[in-house]
Design an enzyme around this catalytic site. Structure first.
Site: not given
Ligand SMILES: *[C@@H]1O[C@H](CO)[C@@H](O)[C@H](O)[C@H]1NC(C)=O
Ligand SMILES: *[C@@H]1O[C@H](CO)[C@@H](O)[C@H](O)[C@H]1NC(C)=O
Length: 269
Positions: A73, A121, A214, A216-217
């Site tokens: 995402h 994801d 922020g 994320s990942g």
């Protein structure tokens, strides 16, 4: 730290707890603390170019000298990305840090941004050149395929995401201690229910510490028996009610479910 992750935008409707889809609102850590500089040396800042400036959007983990693991995402096909490695303070010029262009992004084939609750994801970013490892830039270790952490196992989420729900992002890398919530608990109705799948890992939910926009990942770092750290999760989403919402733990893509995918992408492309 980051409590609630932000799910990306895609989840509207189906996942009522997701945060807005705006890329600037990715998860980050709420209730955490400043990391010791460069103590998570596989942590990267994924940045995109906007009006001549590079802006932090997500975290990621360096898994080989030229591949970075992040969340699907986080990736928009219309944007130009780079990765900053060896960072602690995003706004500072820091010795030992490098900026490297992303030459290719590979998003999981089964990722569907309209169906965040199905998972997958996960994405890999190929760097335009291999980086040199140093005390500030190291490779992440990944767990054994299929390994599942027990309930209440203590891990750390790290990132430059928001320090509070709807608050400001952090300039200094944050770390937040989160306890794993096992699938049986996390998928029960008073927690995430059927939104959470077995291809995910839940951690947190105490209402205090979480990932947030922020983050994320970025990695969920968990200790292995040899006292090394392993990246068991990729920050994926949280509750739209707030990053650190009680019984809505941060949800991560379960890395141990994607070891074969990671290996096939990085060896074939
Ligand atoms: C990375 O880019 C930033 C600007 O976005 C710059 O200030 C910094 O010096 C660069 N780092 C290196 C090592 O070139
Ligand atoms: C993604 O999910 C949406 C909503 O369920 C669906 O309409 C669409 O066909 C899916 N896209 C793909 C490529 O499968």
């Amino acid at each position: 730290m980051i409590k609630a992750l932000l799910l990306s935008a895609l989840v509207a409707g189906a996942l009522s707890y997701e945060l807005p889809t705006d890329q600037d609102q990715m998860p980050r850590v709420v209730g955490g603390e400043d990391a010791v500089p460069n103590s998570w040396p596989w942590q990267v800042s994924l940045q995109y170019s906007s009006s001549g400036q590079w802006r932090h959007t997500c975290g990621g983990s360096l898994v080989t000298k030229n591949w970075v693991l992040t969340a699907a995402h986080c990736i928009s096909s219309s944007r130009t990305y780079r990765v900053a490695l060896g960072k602690h303070s995003l706004s500072s010029v820091e010795s030992g840090s490098v900026n490297v262009s992303v030459s290719k992004s590979v998003v999981h084939e089964k990722w569907n941004s309209s169906q965040l609750s199905k998972g997958n994801d996960i994405a890999l970013l190929k760097l335009a050149n291999s980086v040199s490892l140093s005390d500030k830039i190291q490779l992440a270790r990944l767990p054994t395929a299929g390994s599942i952490l027990p309930n209440n196992y203590a891990c750390y989420v790290t990132g430059w995401g928001r320090l509070q729900t709807n608050g400001a992002a952090s300039d200094i890398l944050q770390q937040g201690r989160l306890l794993v919530v096992d699938y049986a608990t996390c998928s029960s109705s008073s927690w995430w229910g059927s939104t959470v799948k077995t291809n995910m890992v839940c951690a947190g939910g105490d209402g205090v510490v979480s990932s947030c926009n922020g983050d994320s990942g970025g990695p969920l770092n968990c200790p292995a028996s040899n006292s090394e750290w392993e990246v068991h999760g990729v920050v994926s989403f949280g509750s739209s009610l707030g990053c650190n919402y009680y019984h809505k733990p941060s949800v991560f893509t379960r890395v141990s479910n994607y070891i074969d995918w990671i290996n096939s992408v990085r060896t074939s492309k």
